[in-house]
Design an enzyme around this catalytic site. Structure first.
Site, mmCIF file in Angstrom:
data_model
loop_
_atom_site.group_PDB
_atom_site.id
_atom_site.type_symbol
_atom_site.label_atom_id
_atom_site.label_comp_id
_atom_site.label_asym_id
_atom_site.label_seq_id
_atom_site.Cartn_x
_atom_site.Cartn_y
_atom_site.Cartn_z
ATOM 1 N N LYS A 6 0.842 -1.208 0.000
ATOM 2 C CA LYS A 6 0.000 0.000 0.000
ATOM 3 C C LYS A 6 0.875 1.254 0.000
ATOM 4 C CE LYS A 6 -3.795 -2.523 2.034
ATOM 5 N NZ LYS A 6 -4.486 -3.021 3.215
ATOM 6 N N GLN A 60 -4.932 -1.836 9.337
ATOM 7 C CA GLN A 60 -4.809 -3.162 8.732
ATOM 8 C C GLN A 60 -5.438 -4.214 9.639
ATOM 9 O OE1 GLN A 60 -3.700 -3.738 5.642
ATOM 10 N NE2 GLN A 60 -4.046 -5.935 5.814
ATOM 11 N N ASP A 66 -11.269 2.342 3.762
ATOM 12 C CA ASP A 66 -11.608 0.922 3.644
ATOM 13 C C ASP A 66 -13.111 0.718 3.442
ATOM 14 O OD1 ASP A 66 -9.553 -0.990 3.699
ATOM 15 O OD2 ASP A 66 -9.206 -0.689 5.849
HETATM 16 N N1 GUN Z 1 -7.077 -7.233 5.777
HETATM 17 C C1 GUN Z 1 -7.419 -7.971 4.700
HETATM 18 N N2 GUN Z 1 -8.010 -7.195 3.763
HETATM 19 C C2 GUN Z 1 -8.016 -5.953 4.259
HETATM 20 C C3 GUN Z 1 -8.493 -4.711 3.743
HETATM 21 O O1 GUN Z 1 -9.045 -4.597 2.639
HETATM 22 N N3 GUN Z 1 -8.315 -3.640 4.562
HETATM 23 C C4 GUN Z 1 -7.759 -3.739 5.785
HETATM 24 N N4 GUN Z 1 -7.668 -2.635 6.528
HETATM 25 N N5 GUN Z 1 -7.315 -4.864 6.297
HETATM 26 C C5 GUN Z 1 -7.445 -5.966 5.528
#
Ligand code: GUN
Length: 284
Positions: free
Chosen positions: A52, A96, A119
């Site tokens: 990211k 996350q 998100d």
């Molecule tokens: N863990 C697995 N997929 C995601 C996601 O799309 N966003 C976040 N914040 N954590 C994750």
């Protein structure tokens, strides 16, 4: 032979658009920053977070890394989020998942300013999705909708079957397909005959986390098959929830793993950060 839906190429296009928009924002004096919060040392999460930050760099989006110790308390995390909510150089906040067990993920998600919730996990944004109002949308299902759109696949009037009912993918995916006028079925671990449900699908979205679970005899010839899985097969090779080699022979269109949904999820995050920085809300 199925049409291969090239998520990698489409994601690159979306990132270059996000880059142009981030430049415009910076020229207007708006900082389209993304704060990425990671608690603990989960190796998969570390890899995702690194990716990211890399995407942000490519798009000219300043990213702020908050890697916190496994022992971080709920109070410490909530206090950080409160600080980030108030910062004008932070347009988007991502925590996350999964969080360590001692932390209350629901309370953490609810503590993010919904306008910075890139998100799309906050109850306010999920509620807007349910009500058909513009809002920040979860990246994976938003990426799937974009792939369908780019490949001229209109869900209206089609039978769409979503396998999996997670809050991150399955549930918002079913709502987005519904908003696009599909007739939607959600199959899950409690479904009596998942294979039969899948066979009725014109559009089949699979998000179960089970390697190669969907075999060719589960798929209607000509169906559009979207594989959200990121699994490992018997030999440790990356694969999806769909048996690609077999299903590709009968599907009308299919996403590969890797190179399908994964890059699109990351690209939609960049799009959400730019949208959050602009203060505009996207619909579906
Ligand atoms: N863990 C697995 N997929 C995601 C996601 O799309 N966003 C976040 N914040 N954590 C994750």
């Amino acid at each position: 032979m199925a049409t291969i839906i090239d998520g990698k190429a489409l994601a690159a296009k979306i990132r270059s658009q996000a880059k142009r928009e981030a430049e415009e924002l910076r020229a207007e004096g708006v900082v389209p920053g993304l704060a990425v919060v990671l608690v603990g040392n989960d190796p998969a999460s570390r890899t995702y977070v690194r990716a990211k930050h890399r995407d942000c760099e490519e798009c000219g989006i300043p990213s702020f890394d908050y890697t916190l110790s496994e022992q971080t308390t709920q109070e410490e995390l909530l206090s950080l989020l409160s600080e980030l909510n108030g910062r004008s150089d932070v347009a988007g906040i991502l925590v996350q998942m999964p969080l360590p067990d001692h932390l209350d993920a629901e309370a953490v998600i609810a503590a993010i300013d919904p306008a910075k919730d890139v998100d799309g996990f906050h109850p306010m944004n999920l509620g807007k999705l349910v009500r058909g109002l513009p809002g920040l949308r979860p990246c994976t299902p938003a990426g799937v909708m974009r792939m369908l759109e780019e490949y001229g696949i209109d869900p209206a009037g089609k039978n769409a079957v979503v396998v999996g009912r997670s809050s991150i993918v399955g549930k918002p995916m079913s709502l987005m397909l519904l908003a696009a006028n599909a007739t939607v079925t959600v199959a899950h671990s409690g479904t009596a005959d998942v294979a039969a449900a899948c066979r009725a699908a014109d559009i089949l979205v699979v998000a179960t986390g089970r390697a190669k679970m969907v075999t060719a005899d589960w798929v209607k010839p000509g169906a559009v098959v979207i594989d959200v899985g990121m699994d490992r097969d018997e030999s440790g090779k990356l694969c999806g929830d769909v048996d690609y080699a077999e299903v590709e022979k009968i599907a009308g269109a299919i996403t590969p793993v890797p190179g399908g949904v994964g890059p699109m999820t990351r690209a939609m995050l960049m799009e959400n950060v730019v949208a959050a920085a602009r203060g505009i809300e996207q619909g579906c």
